[in-house]
Design a protein around this motif. Sequence first.
Motif, PDB file in Angstrom:
ATOM      1  N   GLN A 119       0.854  -1.191   0.000  1.00 16.02           N
ATOM      2  CA  GLN A 119       0.000   0.000   0.000  1.00 16.02           C
ATOM      3  C   GLN A 119       0.883   1.231   0.000  1.00 16.02           C
ATOM      4  N   ARG A 120       0.533   2.165  -0.869  1.00 20.03           N
ATOM      5  CA  ARG A 120       1.366   3.352  -0.988  1.00 20.03           C
ATOM      6  C   ARG A 120       0.501   4.598  -0.955  1.00 20.03           C
ATOM      7  N   SER A 121       0.940   5.604  -0.257  1.00 21.10           N
ATOM      8  CA  SER A 121       0.314   6.914  -0.446  1.00 21.10           C
ATOM      9  C   SER A 121       1.450   7.909  -0.635  1.00 21.10           C
ATOM     10  N   VAL A 122       1.930   8.523   0.440  1.00 21.34           N
ATOM     11  CA  VAL A 122       3.114   9.371   0.292  1.00 21.34           C
ATOM     12  C   VAL A 122       4.353   8.629   0.764  1.00 21.34           C
ATOM     13  N   ASN A 123       4.126   7.462   1.381  1.00 19.46           N
ATOM     14  CA  ASN A 123       5.254   6.723   1.942  1.00 19.46           C
ATOM     15  C   ASN A 123       6.054   6.042   0.843  1.00 19.46           C
ATOM     16  N   VAL A 124       7.238   5.606   1.188  1.00 20.92           N
ATOM     17  CA  VAL A 124       8.040   4.832   0.258  1.00 20.92           C
ATOM     18  C   VAL A 124       7.885   3.371   0.633  1.00 20.92           C
ATOM     19  N   ALA A 125       7.366   2.566  -0.271  1.00 22.23           N
ATOM     20  CA  ALA A 125       7.216   1.141  -0.024  1.00 22.23           C
ATOM     21  C   ALA A 125       7.476   0.426  -1.341  1.00 22.23           C
TER      22      ALA A 125
ATOM     23  N   VAL B 171      -5.008 -12.229  12.304  1.00 20.19           N
ATOM     24  CA  VAL B 171      -4.104 -11.097  12.409  1.00 20.19           C
ATOM     25  C   VAL B 171      -4.842  -9.853  11.924  1.00 20.19           C
ATOM     26  N   LEU B 172      -4.879  -8.833  12.755  1.00 22.34           N
ATOM     27  CA  LEU B 172      -5.697  -7.667  12.429  1.00 22.34           C
ATOM     28  C   LEU B 172      -4.973  -6.687  11.515  1.00 22.34           C
ATOM     29  N   ALA B 173      -5.740  -6.044  10.664  1.00 18.01           N
ATOM     30  CA  ALA B 173      -5.164  -5.067   9.742  1.00 18.01           C
ATOM     31  C   ALA B 173      -5.056  -3.721  10.431  1.00 18.01           C
ATOM     32  N   GLU B 174      -3.913  -3.088  10.266  1.00 18.27           N
ATOM     33  CA  GLU B 174      -3.706  -1.753  10.829  1.00 18.27           C
ATOM     34  C   GLU B 174      -4.424  -0.719   9.968  1.00 18.27           C
ATOM     35  N   THR B 175      -4.132  -0.778   8.667  1.00 16.99           N
ATOM     36  CA  THR B 175      -4.856   0.053   7.708  1.00 16.99           C
ATOM     37  C   THR B 175      -5.315  -0.857   6.580  1.00 16.99           C
ATOM     38  N   HIS B 176      -6.312  -0.379   5.837  1.00 18.81           N
ATOM     39  CA  HIS B 176      -6.899  -1.241   4.812  1.00 18.81           C
ATOM     40  C   HIS B 176      -6.442  -0.831   3.420  1.00 18.81           C
ATOM     41  N   PRO B 177      -6.430  -1.785   2.487  1.00 15.33           N
ATOM     42  CA  PRO B 177      -6.116  -1.438   1.097  1.00 15.33           C
ATOM     43  C   PRO B 177      -7.172  -0.468   0.553  1.00 15.33           C
TER      44      PRO B 177
ATOM     45  N   ALA C  70      -9.068   5.343  -2.439  1.00 18.40           N
ATOM     46  CA  ALA C  70      -9.596   5.864  -1.180  1.00 18.40           C
ATOM     47  C   ALA C  70     -10.070   4.691  -0.337  1.00 18.40           C
ATOM     48  N   SER C  71     -10.094   4.904   0.968  1.00 15.36           N
ATOM     49  CA  SER C  71     -10.436   3.795   1.862  1.00 15.36           C
ATOM     50  C   SER C  71     -11.893   3.835   2.271  1.00 15.36           C
ATOM     51  N   LEU C  72     -12.458   2.651   2.398  1.00 16.52           N
ATOM     52  CA  LEU C  72     -13.820   2.538   2.916  1.00 16.52           C
ATOM     53  C   LEU C  72     -13.770   2.511   4.438  1.00 16.52           C
ATOM     54  N   VAL C  73     -12.854   1.731   4.976  1.00 17.80           N
ATOM     55  CA  VAL C  73     -12.695   1.669   6.426  1.00 17.80           C
ATOM     56  C   VAL C  73     -11.438   2.459   6.772  1.00 17.80           C
ATOM     57  N   SER C  74     -11.624   3.624   7.352  1.00 13.96           N
ATOM     58  CA  SER C  74     -10.442   4.419   7.674  1.00 13.96           C
ATOM     59  C   SER C  74     -10.732   5.336   8.840  1.00 13.96           C
TER      60      SER C  74
ATOM     61  N   LEU D 137      -8.432  -7.564   2.911  1.00  7.27           N
ATOM     62  CA  LEU D 137      -8.033  -7.759   1.525  1.00  7.27           C
ATOM     63  C   LEU D 137      -9.226  -8.277   0.714  1.00  7.27           C
ATOM     64  N   GLY D 138      -9.987  -9.183   1.314  1.00  3.51           N
ATOM     65  CA  GLY D 138     -11.114  -9.807   0.612  1.00  3.51           C
ATOM     66  C   GLY D 138     -12.151  -8.802   0.167  1.00  3.51           C
ATOM     67  N   TYR D 139     -12.626  -7.958   1.092  1.00  2.00           N
ATOM     68  CA  TYR D 139     -13.704  -7.045   0.689  1.00  2.00           C
ATOM     69  C   TYR D 139     -13.216  -6.004  -0.300  1.00  2.00           C
ATOM     70  N   VAL D 140     -11.940  -5.587  -0.157  1.00  2.00           N
ATOM     71  CA  VAL D 140     -11.414  -4.585  -1.091  1.00  2.00           C
ATOM     72  C   VAL D 140     -11.252  -5.178  -2.488  1.00  2.00           C
ATOM     73  N   LEU D 141     -10.736  -6.408  -2.561  1.00  2.00           N
ATOM     74  CA  LEU D 141     -10.584  -7.040  -3.872  1.00  2.00           C
ATOM     75  C   LEU D 141     -11.948  -7.215  -4.527  1.00  2.00           C
ATOM     76  N   ALA D 142     -12.948  -7.587  -3.725  1.00  2.00           N
ATOM     77  CA  ALA D 142     -14.292  -7.774  -4.277  1.00  2.00           C
ATOM     78  C   ALA D 142     -14.814  -6.458  -4.840  1.00  2.00           C
ATOM     79  N   LEU D 143     -14.734  -5.397  -4.059  1.00  2.00           N
ATOM     80  CA  LEU D 143     -15.251  -4.118  -4.531  1.00  2.00           C
ATOM     81  C   LEU D 143     -14.470  -3.602  -5.733  1.00  2.00           C
ATOM     82  N   ASN D 144     -13.151  -3.757  -5.686  1.00  2.00           N
ATOM     83  CA  ASN D 144     -12.352  -3.287  -6.812  1.00  2.00           C
ATOM     84  C   ASN D 144     -12.682  -4.052  -8.084  1.00  2.00           C
ATOM     85  N   ASP D 145     -13.004  -5.332  -7.921  1.00  2.00           N
ATOM     86  CA  ASP D 145     -13.374  -6.110  -9.089  1.00  2.00           C
ATOM     87  C   ASP D 145     -14.697  -5.608  -9.673  1.00  2.00           C
TER      88      ASP D 145
END
Lengths: 221, 576
Positions: free
Chosen positions: B61-67, B194-200, B213-217, B242-250
């Motif tokens: 996941q990237r926004s302004v960070n370097v990853a 394992v819990l997600a800190e931030t969501h895709p 943009a995030s749905l859960v944020s 990851l599951g719900y984001v992949l579904a919505l993105n699809d």
Amino acid sequence: MKTSASKRFRVRAGGPVACFTRPEMKAERVSYEVMTPSAARGVLEAILWKPAIRWQVHEIAVIAPVRWMSFRRNEVNSRATVGKFDYAADEDRAQRNTVALREVDYVITASFSLVRDKVGAQENLRKFEEMFERRLEKGQFFHAPYLGCREFAARIEVAPEVLTPTDVTVVRRPLGLMFYDFVFGDSSSATRPLFFDAYLDRGVMQVPPWAQVLERNRGRP
Amino acid sequence: MMLAALDAFARERRLADDPLYETRPVDFRIRLGAKGKFLGLESTQDERGKGQPLLIPRMPQRSVNVAAGFLVDNSKYVLGYEEEPAPRTRKAGKGAVRSAAFLKLVREAVSELRVPELRAVELFLENDAAREQALAERAKEEWTGSEMLAFVVGDSVEPVHLLLEVRAWWARRGETEAAGGRTGLCLVTGRYGVLAETHPKLKNVPEAQTSGASLVSFNAKAFESHGLEQGDNAPISQQAALGYVLALNDLLRKSEERRYRQGIQVGDDSVLVFWTNSTAQEERAILSASDPTEADLRRFVEAPFRGLEPSELDTRNFYSVTLAGNSGRVAVRDWFQTSVGEVKQNLRRYFADLQLGAGPAEKPTPVWRLLKAVEAPSGRGLSPDVSTRMVGAALRGQPFPRQLLSAALDRLRLPPSDDKFEREQLRLRVALIKATLIRLSRSGAAPLEVSVSLDKTNSSQPYVLGRLFAVLERLQGAALGDINATIRDKYFGAASRNPATIFPRLLQLSVHYAAKAESCGWLEKVKTEVMALLPPQRFPRNLLLEDQGLFAVGYYHQREAFFANRAAAESSTATG
């Protein structure tokens, strides 16, 4: 320890708008479709709360059919800070959407138990029961009772005997995992949310006791 | 429940099979020698400039960070490509930091594995001159910084990141990393994880940032509670996130013929996406009926509402959510769940309610066309969530928002702005009014009789007044021919609101028209016929909104009946 629970009270709570916000959709609020146990506790505590008592909600009956509404409001990004007066809301705007419930009506069934260390010598269950009854009948409260969010005020009354829940024909409809309440942390542990498996059975949502929910949240179903 | 349904959808359609890999177009392969010598840049782009889809390690996941990605990434990370510093800010890019991050991950793998190909990649990345050489393969202006690059070594066709040992290492690393996170009860799956800190992020939501943009944020202090931070506010496992984001993105993905693969644009700022646990075929049938493309419309001529007939899959669940972007966040406008059969039935009824005028079933009108027809010319006037509620009402079989009735009536009152589409616009507006009226009665209000085409027996006063108005307009047309401002342009609004103040005058005028026009004896007859349906008392002072709607429908029916008469008369003279 002897079990010291009060008798069960039935309180009717309703209002034009309600939002029992789902934690996963909290920035842009979306409500659960049924009042959560912690919101019900909040209503009861608005009427009577003392350090010596602890409320347990047993069930929430849904009297009015579930209806939705959606609106947008201008809010802000910051929390209120004590002692900060030069705050300009205009520079900190956040327009947020809310998907709320409208025309809600519930009957909350709940009792309370005494917290052992906090009970004074002169105090007993009966005393608090009578206090609660008197206050409920007179319409007294410590702060205005509300439906999920402070701005959605609630009408409160003693629940009449006959009130038919909505959808009495639907048996055990799953509502998913619902927010139960917070375990408020102390110096050694942080506050954390608890969830329970919610079902709407013939228009009534049964609320499990604390011990059971704590167990579930430790990963044991 | 919504996230749980999406997560289940992702699993059913096998969208989240591999949390560590994803398929993405890769634009170039960098070919290296065994010692890391740069051999060439091989383009995999087709003639339209699209890279070849390839299984690659999932991008961070990237926004302004370097990853950095692992062994595959864009030219900024792999080659340290940097655009000119922005002219305004004069701020240099993060080229060096990015390529260092990319190299770090490769080094991590090299230190644990004995794979010569990996070593070659490391040597190449450490060598600034080699990277420059790779960049020099294309003209400077051709680089954009977003081309995806993968590595191949020697004569191999297999990219380095897909070598068995490398894949095994990536999987092991993923597991250890996941196990390092905080565990807890996931409120989507109901299981420990394992819990997600931030969501895709979600891509392609209107009015949201293009980068996603995030749905859960929880991106501001006011959204957090009780000292909880980020993901702790709503414990959701990484897998479910990851599951719900992949579904919505699809569902939101752009496709060949649609802006959203399985979404319907509602209003300017939101999109309704739906999914079922039925088959993709059923989903397509619902989509092409509710938001037809040109190709769909052509097919409707052969078989209207193909695919909407009942099937054994009708008991399956249907889910719908309307999403609206709010810069960095995605808001849910509306969400509901019902059965596939219910939706199909509601859609058919929706088209039946809109049906106006005799003749075979019409082609479905996309909702946005309907709404455009009642929008003020400036494009403003309808509040943003009217369209959301309208589409929701169509799918759920509920009454339409009352606002639509007043908006449609407002548009009828104004003189038509464009003659070319006037008739079509009028039809859409009246169809909408008619459907709104019919649906009102279903909700328990006083039933209003509204038929598909002219109903000569309907003696409801507003309806008859509407017919009378059409007759008077026709009389004027017969007497004066084409004139600038007809009585419709001048009086429609007033006549439908306050009949008592307008009709006596119009009737008086009509006597003059009748005298002037020859050959309108039959029109006079229709007038008498219509007048006979009115009660003998005076005209009503004012009409309520619903009655104004009925007035419009009566007007339209009578007008269309005239057109039909003329068409019939013309065809009979032609044949005779």
